[in-house]
Scaffold this active site. Structure first.
Site, PDB file in Angstrom:
ATOM      1  N   THR A 113       8.939  -1.190   7.685  1.00 37.87           N
ATOM      2  CA  THR A 113       8.974  -2.267   6.684  1.00 37.87           C
ATOM      3  C   THR A 113      10.418  -2.551   6.286  1.00 37.87           C
ATOM      4  O   THR A 113      11.133  -1.649   5.834  1.00 37.87           O
ATOM      5  CB  THR A 113       8.110  -1.862   5.470  1.00 37.87           C
ATOM      6  OG1 THR A 113       6.764  -1.732   5.943  1.00 37.87           O
ATOM      7  CG2 THR A 113       8.161  -2.878   4.358  1.00 37.87           C
TER       8      THR A 113
ATOM      9  N   ARG B 258      -2.758   0.826   3.335  1.00 36.59           N
ATOM     10  CA  ARG B 258      -3.335   0.916   1.984  1.00 36.59           C
ATOM     11  C   ARG B 258      -4.404   1.994   1.888  1.00 36.59           C
ATOM     12  O   ARG B 258      -4.752   2.437   0.796  1.00 36.59           O
ATOM     13  CB  ARG B 258      -3.898  -0.453   1.569  1.00 36.59           C
ATOM     14  CG  ARG B 258      -4.995  -0.986   2.469  1.00 36.59           C
ATOM     15  CD  ARG B 258      -5.312  -2.430   2.151  1.00 36.59           C
ATOM     16  NE  ARG B 258      -6.402  -2.970   2.957  1.00 36.59           N
ATOM     17  CZ  ARG B 258      -6.294  -3.443   4.180  1.00 36.59           C
ATOM     18  NH1 ARG B 258      -5.112  -3.440   4.791  1.00 36.59           N
ATOM     19  NH2 ARG B 258      -7.354  -3.921   4.830  1.00 36.59           N
TER      20      ARG B 258
ATOM     21  N   LYS C 143       5.119 -10.890   8.930  1.00 36.61           N
ATOM     22  CA  LYS C 143       6.134  -9.901   9.312  1.00 36.61           C
ATOM     23  C   LYS C 143       6.729 -10.254  10.677  1.00 36.61           C
ATOM     24  O   LYS C 143       7.944 -10.176  10.883  1.00 36.61           O
ATOM     25  CB  LYS C 143       5.522  -8.491   9.370  1.00 36.61           C
ATOM     26  CG  LYS C 143       5.218  -7.895   7.999  1.00 36.61           C
ATOM     27  CD  LYS C 143       4.646  -6.477   8.110  1.00 36.61           C
ATOM     28  CE  LYS C 143       4.147  -5.984   6.762  1.00 36.61           C
ATOM     29  NZ  LYS C 143       3.560  -4.653   6.757  1.00 36.61           N
TER      30      LYS C 143
ATOM     31  N   HIS D   3      -0.784 -12.040 -25.393  1.00 37.01           N
ATOM     32  CA  HIS D   3       0.280 -12.924 -25.865  1.00 37.01           C
ATOM     33  C   HIS D   3       0.465 -14.128 -24.935  1.00 37.01           C
ATOM     34  O   HIS D   3       1.419 -14.867 -25.085  1.00 37.01           O
ATOM     35  CB  HIS D   3       1.584 -12.130 -26.010  1.00 37.01           C
ATOM     36  CG  HIS D   3       1.453 -11.006 -26.998  1.00 37.01           C
ATOM     37  ND1 HIS D   3       1.758 -11.143 -28.336  1.00 37.01           N
ATOM     38  CD2 HIS D   3       0.993  -9.744 -26.851  1.00 37.01           C
ATOM     39  CE1 HIS D   3       1.518  -9.990 -28.963  1.00 37.01           C
ATOM     40  NE2 HIS D   3       1.048  -9.136 -28.077  1.00 37.01           N
TER      41      HIS D   3
ATOM     42  N   GLU E 122      -6.755  -7.723   0.017  1.00 36.88           N
ATOM     43  CA  GLU E 122      -6.613  -7.327   1.424  1.00 36.88           C
ATOM     44  C   GLU E 122      -7.939  -6.958   2.087  1.00 36.88           C
ATOM     45  O   GLU E 122      -8.131  -7.213   3.268  1.00 36.88           O
ATOM     46  CB  GLU E 122      -5.630  -6.155   1.558  1.00 36.88           C
ATOM     47  CG  GLU E 122      -4.198  -6.562   1.245  1.00 36.88           C
ATOM     48  CD  GLU E 122      -3.220  -5.426   1.431  1.00 36.88           C
ATOM     49  OE1 GLU E 122      -2.977  -5.011   2.569  1.00 36.88           O
ATOM     50  OE2 GLU E 122      -2.695  -4.915   0.415  1.00 36.88           O
TER      51      GLU E 122
ATOM     52  N   GLY F  33       0.801  -1.221   0.000  1.00 34.83           N
ATOM     53  CA  GLY F  33       0.000   0.000   0.000  1.00 34.83           C
ATOM     54  C   GLY F  33       0.830   1.265   0.000  1.00 34.83           C
ATOM     55  O   GLY F  33       0.316   2.346  -0.328  1.00 34.83           O
ATOM     56  N   SER F  34       2.095   1.172   0.363  1.00 31.81           N
ATOM     57  CA  SER F  34       2.955   2.360   0.343  1.00 31.81           C
ATOM     58  C   SER F  34       3.636   2.549  -1.009  1.00 31.81           C
ATOM     59  O   SER F  34       3.998   3.664  -1.364  1.00 31.81           O
ATOM     60  CB  SER F  34       4.009   2.277   1.451  1.00 31.81           C
ATOM     61  OG  SER F  34       3.393   2.408   2.711  1.00 31.81           O
TER      62      SER F  34
ATOM     63  N   SER G 226       6.973   4.427   3.512  1.00 29.18           N
ATOM     64  CA  SER G 226       6.484   3.333   4.356  1.00 29.18           C
ATOM     65  C   SER G 226       5.534   3.916   5.381  1.00 29.18           C
ATOM     66  O   SER G 226       5.947   4.733   6.216  1.00 29.18           O
ATOM     67  CB  SER G 226       7.633   2.611   5.066  1.00 29.18           C
ATOM     68  OG  SER G 226       7.102   1.730   6.036  1.00 29.18           O
TER      69      SER G 226
ATOM     70  N   SER H  30       4.086   2.578   8.011  1.00 30.26           N
ATOM     71  CA  SER H  30       4.480   2.267   9.396  1.00 30.26           C
ATOM     72  C   SER H  30       5.879   2.787   9.714  1.00 30.26           C
ATOM     73  O   SER H  30       6.182   3.092  10.857  1.00 30.26           O
ATOM     74  CB  SER H  30       4.459   0.750   9.612  1.00 30.26           C
ATOM     75  OG  SER H  30       5.429   0.147   8.751  1.00 30.26           O
TER      76      SER H  30
HETATM   77  C1  F6R Z   1      -1.604  -2.972   4.727  1.00 27.28           C
HETATM   78  C2  F6R Z   1      -1.001  -2.843   3.401  1.00 27.28           C
HETATM   79  C3  F6R Z   1       0.337  -3.462   3.148  1.00 27.28           C
HETATM   80  C4  F6R Z   1       1.459  -2.538   3.631  1.00 27.28           C
HETATM   81  C5  F6R Z   1       2.829  -3.207   3.377  1.00 27.28           C
HETATM   82  C6  F6R Z   1       3.995  -2.306   3.723  1.00 27.28           C
HETATM   83  O1  F6R Z   1      -2.762  -2.161   4.802  1.00 27.28           O
HETATM   84  O2  F6R Z   1      -1.566  -2.266   2.535  1.00 27.28           O
HETATM   85  O3  F6R Z   1       0.439  -3.734   1.773  1.00 27.28           O
HETATM   86  O4  F6R Z   1       1.399  -1.313   2.938  1.00 27.28           O
HETATM   87  O5  F6R Z   1       2.910  -4.384   4.134  1.00 27.28           O
HETATM   88  O6  F6R Z   1       3.860  -1.740   4.992  1.00 27.28           O
HETATM   89  P1  F6R Z   1       4.085  -0.174   5.159  1.00 27.28           P
HETATM   90  O7  F6R Z   1       3.084   0.477   4.264  1.00 27.28           O
HETATM   91  O8  F6R Z   1       3.840   0.115   6.601  1.00 27.28           O
HETATM   92  O9  F6R Z   1       5.493   0.090   4.747  1.00 27.28           O
END
Ligand code: F6R
Length: 360
Positions: free
Chosen positions: A114, A161, A354, A261, A245, A67-68, A109, A111
């Site tokens: 990541t 996301r 994770k 293709h 998700e 999502g980032s 990111s 959070s």
């Molecule tokens: C969760 C989501 C995930 C996170 C990914 C990376 O809602 O969309 O795809 O975006 O796991 O985590 P962040 O965004 O915190 O770096």
């Protein structure tokens, strides 16, 4: 739009706010409906965070995951031919080997924790690239502050996301800052008002025969396969990931003309191995041959798809058109979650992976 869903599993009951609220305690629907406000807030945050122009002749790398990362891909699509320098999105543990001190690396990111994005931040530093960070905090914010790297701060409390508008705007603003594209500030503002109209047209208070609700019912009980082309290519991927998700079900995406293709041949056996539906994301500015390919491909898979939909972006500017189908896909994914009776918010399996990796 075409719909061959005569045999699709019926999805009974209204897609009302009350019904959605029962399965959506964390308010994912509200976050989707607030996309116009997120765009405006994101502009303000990006502009107040970054003071100096950092011209980088080698272009922009956006490093992030899930999502980032999608914000970088959608921003690149919105810039289209107006991008004047390379814009590259990396979803990996490293940045491209061609990164130099003349490259801007935007580490995105939500959070800030990541591990792939943290690794990219470090490799960008080791290569002497210019760096910017967009995050709510975490280790990424700590490192950026210690290194004097500019941070675009994001509001806390979203699923990563759901912060897609913030990530798109951050990527666009940083692209403008480093000379990779024009500044789209006023277009983003206009796009926010355009999205408000679409929220009314496709949102939960719209009639049951409104587009997003019809789509969700048509896709329910099937494995959707989303096709994009050019500008709609990252949007197709956004649909896939939001359906994965939010609705917690399989969904796949591919792009035209490439899918003609290979994937086209796979549709021949689709009805024997599962219930697949197709969604084609078209755009007013698509290559004329791509439009012909969409027509033909849809016709050729018709007997093997449970349902098939052809959708077109709405709006004038590229950013309006990109955001229109992002909104539609996000709504469809929440409505699908509702029909399936699953909570669209938490993604415990991603968290578990994770956490397990962090112990290894
Ligand atoms: C969760 C989501 C995930 C996170 C990914 C990376 O809602 O969309 O795809 O975006 O796991 O985590 P962040 O965004 O915190 O770096």
């Amino acid at each position: 739009m075409t719909d061959g869903s005569a045999t699709a599993t019926p999805a009974a009951g209204e897609l009302s706010r009350e019904r959605i609220a029962r399965i959506d305690p964390s308010g994912q629907l509200g976050d989707v409906l607030a996309l116009p406000d997120h765009l405006r807030d994101a502009l303000w945050r990006a502009e107040s965070a970054i003071m100096q122009d950092w011209d980088t002749s080698a272009g922009l790398v956006v490093a992030g995951m899930g999502g980032s990362a999608i914000g970088g891909a959608l921003a690149r699509a919105a810039l289209g031919d107006h991008a004047s320098r390379p814009i590259f999105v990396t979803r990996a543990y490293g940045i491209p080997t061609w990164t130099t001190p003349d490259t801007m690396v935007l580490c995105a990111s939500y959070s800030g924790d990541t591990e792939e994005t943290l690794a990219c931040y470090e490799s960008a530093g080791a290569l002497g690239a210019k760096r910017t960070v967009v995050t709510t905090g975490g280790r990424l914010a700590e490192m950026a502050r210690a290194d004097g790297v500019p941070v675009i701060p994001l509001p806390a409390g979203f699923q990563p996301r759901a912060a897609v508008a913030y990530m798109i705007v951050a990527s666009l603003e940083v692209a403008a800052l480093c000379g990779a594209g024009p500044r789209l500030t006023s277009e983003i503002d206009v796009a926010a008002s355009h999205l408000e109209q679409l929220v009314a047209e496709w949102g939960p208070d719209a009639p049951e025969d409104s587009l997003a609700k019809v789509l969700a019912r048509g896709l329910f009980g099937t494995t959707p396969v989303i096709a994009g082309a050019g500008l709609t290519n990252p949007i197709a991927y956004r649909w896939k990931t939001q359906i994965n998700e939010n609705a917690k079900q399989p969904c796949f995406s591919h792009e035209l003309p490439e899918l003609d293709h290979n994937e086209l041949a796979g549709w021949e056996g689709a009805h024997e191995v599962g219930r697949f539906s197709a969604v084609f994301l078209d755009d007013s500015d698509a290559h004329p041959r791509v439009k012909q390919r969409m027509d033909l491909t849809e016709q050729m898979i018709a007997g093997n798809a449970v349902a098939s939909f052809r959708l077109e972006t709405r709006g004038q500017t590229a950013i309006e058109r990109v955001l229109s189908l992002v909104l539609l896909g996000d709504l469809v994914s929440i409505y699908l979650a509702t029909l399936r009776g699953v909570d669209p918010g938490p993604v415990p399996v991603l968290d578990e992976l994770k956490a397990t990796l962090a112990r290894m």
